[in-house]
Design an enzyme around this catalytic site. Sequence first.
Site, mmCIF file in Angstrom:
data_model
loop_
_atom_site.group_PDB
_atom_site.id
_atom_site.type_symbol
_atom_site.label_atom_id
_atom_site.label_comp_id
_atom_site.label_asym_id
_atom_site.label_seq_id
_atom_site.Cartn_x
_atom_site.Cartn_y
_atom_site.Cartn_z
ATOM 1 N N ASN A 183 -78.182 8.964 42.025
ATOM 2 C CA ASN A 183 -78.801 8.955 43.352
ATOM 3 C C ASN A 183 -78.505 10.257 44.091
ATOM 4 O O ASN A 183 -79.383 10.822 44.748
ATOM 5 C CB ASN A 183 -78.337 7.738 44.164
ATOM 6 C CG ASN A 183 -79.170 6.511 43.852
ATOM 7 O OD1 ASN A 183 -80.330 6.426 44.234
ATOM 8 N ND2 ASN A 183 -78.596 5.573 43.100
ATOM 9 N N HIS B 60 -78.304 -0.197 47.547
ATOM 10 C CA HIS B 60 -77.821 -1.330 46.752
ATOM 11 C C HIS B 60 -78.946 -1.801 45.825
ATOM 12 O O HIS B 60 -80.095 -1.913 46.268
ATOM 13 C CB HIS B 60 -77.387 -2.467 47.693
ATOM 14 C CG HIS B 60 -76.833 -3.629 46.950
ATOM 15 N ND1 HIS B 60 -75.568 -3.623 46.392
ATOM 16 C CD2 HIS B 60 -77.374 -4.834 46.622
ATOM 17 C CE1 HIS B 60 -75.359 -4.774 45.773
ATOM 18 N NE2 HIS B 60 -76.451 -5.528 45.898
ATOM 19 N N GLU C 36 -68.793 -2.854 58.481
ATOM 20 C CA GLU C 36 -67.576 -3.103 57.688
ATOM 21 C C GLU C 36 -67.717 -4.257 56.710
ATOM 22 O O GLU C 36 -66.837 -4.469 55.885
ATOM 23 C CB GLU C 36 -66.313 -3.204 58.547
ATOM 24 C CG GLU C 36 -66.289 -4.268 59.577
ATOM 25 C CD GLU C 36 -66.660 -3.766 60.959
ATOM 26 O OE1 GLU C 36 -65.952 -4.114 61.895
ATOM 27 O OE2 GLU C 36 -67.653 -3.046 61.117
ATOM 28 N N MET D 112 -67.648 3.151 45.322
ATOM 29 C CA MET D 112 -67.193 1.794 45.021
ATOM 30 C C MET D 112 -66.004 1.375 45.882
ATOM 31 O O MET D 112 -64.993 0.908 45.381
ATOM 32 C CB MET D 112 -66.832 1.689 43.527
ATOM 33 C CG MET D 112 -67.961 2.083 42.589
ATOM 34 S SD MET D 112 -69.450 1.108 42.845
ATOM 35 C CE MET D 112 -68.936 -0.411 42.075
ATOM 36 N N ARG D 113 -66.151 1.574 47.191
ATOM 37 C CA ARG D 113 -65.083 1.156 48.095
ATOM 38 C C ARG D 113 -65.695 0.589 49.367
ATOM 39 O O ARG D 113 -66.721 1.072 49.833
ATOM 40 C CB ARG D 113 -64.209 2.360 48.497
ATOM 41 C CG ARG D 113 -63.271 2.859 47.441
ATOM 42 C CD ARG D 113 -62.501 4.054 47.980
ATOM 43 N NE ARG D 113 -61.704 3.719 49.161
ATOM 44 C CZ ARG D 113 -60.481 3.196 49.101
ATOM 45 N NH1 ARG D 113 -59.906 2.966 47.959
ATOM 46 N NH2 ARG D 113 -59.838 2.921 50.217
ATOM 47 N N ASP E 262 -72.409 -4.701 51.956
ATOM 48 C CA ASP E 262 -73.860 -4.752 51.739
ATOM 49 C C ASP E 262 -74.580 -5.565 52.817
ATOM 50 O O ASP E 262 -75.475 -6.368 52.503
ATOM 51 C CB ASP E 262 -74.167 -5.337 50.344
ATOM 52 C CG ASP E 262 -73.545 -4.507 49.229
ATOM 53 O OD1 ASP E 262 -73.426 -3.279 49.412
ATOM 54 O OD2 ASP E 262 -73.168 -5.078 48.205
HETATM 55 C C1 GRF Z 1 -76.794 2.421 41.951
HETATM 56 O O1 GRF Z 1 -77.381 1.354 41.244
HETATM 57 C C2 GRF Z 1 -76.635 2.065 43.404
HETATM 58 O O2 GRF Z 1 -77.651 1.236 43.881
HETATM 59 C C3 GRF Z 1 -75.325 1.338 43.427
HETATM 60 O O3 GRF Z 1 -74.518 2.003 42.486
HETATM 61 C C4 GRF Z 1 -75.348 2.657 41.525
HETATM 62 C C5 GRF Z 1 -74.975 4.105 41.561
HETATM 63 O O4 GRF Z 1 -75.638 4.833 40.580
HETATM 64 N N1 GRF Z 1 -74.760 1.319 44.756
HETATM 65 P P1 GRF Z 1 -75.561 6.414 40.587
HETATM 66 O O5 GRF Z 1 -74.079 6.770 40.568
HETATM 67 O O6 GRF Z 1 -76.250 6.905 41.823
HETATM 68 O O7 GRF Z 1 -76.250 6.863 39.337
#
Ligand code: GRF
Length: 199
Positions: free
Chosen positions: A14, A108, A141, A89-90, A144
């Site tokens: 992304n 997400h 906070e 991832m936090r 998602d």
């Molecule tokens: C994606 O599927 C995003 O929606 C989720 O984590 C993944 C990240 O993928 N939050 P990348 O690291 O952007 O390839």
Amino acid sequence: MKRLGILLSGRGSNFEAIADNVQRGRLTAEIAVVISNRQEARGIVAARARGLPAVVLPSQGIAREEYDRRLVAELEWHRVDLVCLAGFMRLLSADFCRAFPLRVLNIHPSLLPAFPGLNAQRQALEHGAKISGCTVHFVDEQLDAGPIILQAAVPVLDDDTEETLAARILIEEHRIYSEAIALVLSERWRIEGRRVIAK
Ligand code: GRF
């Protein structure tokens, strides 16, 4: 020019889609800094390869409040206008969210509020959903949970695996994240309750 801060923990596809759109002039913004909480994240390697400011802030063994203070300081140092979570991832603390009110976005891989949390694509498959997709939303906070900015839907096919579904969703992620960033930066929107309304 508005300045983006990208937070990631892994692959960074992304981030790369956003960086491509910036580079090609399709998204008027600049990437001020890319921050990873993991040293080995592919996204941080990609950021360096693109010559972008790339910072590793390891999170292991640091209390959330303290970690988030360091994050805020790093983002402020780079004069970031908008924070984009891209596979970060936090969970972020209330203090972090307060430092950037309505200035933190997340993507997400489901149509929220369905399937929040980890393994959203697996959750959609296991639930038997016929349609899934992705959501760009403001971050608060809760996990998602903030107001939705843009969504895109994709079909769930009978022979899908987690991987094939994730790949179909990812194409839409790469498209709508930049669109959502452009919309938010344009300031041509308002918020009514939970509803983000484009003007
Ligand atoms: C994606 O599927 C995003 O929606 C989720 O984590 C993944 C990240 O993928 N939050 P990348 O690291 O952007 O390839």
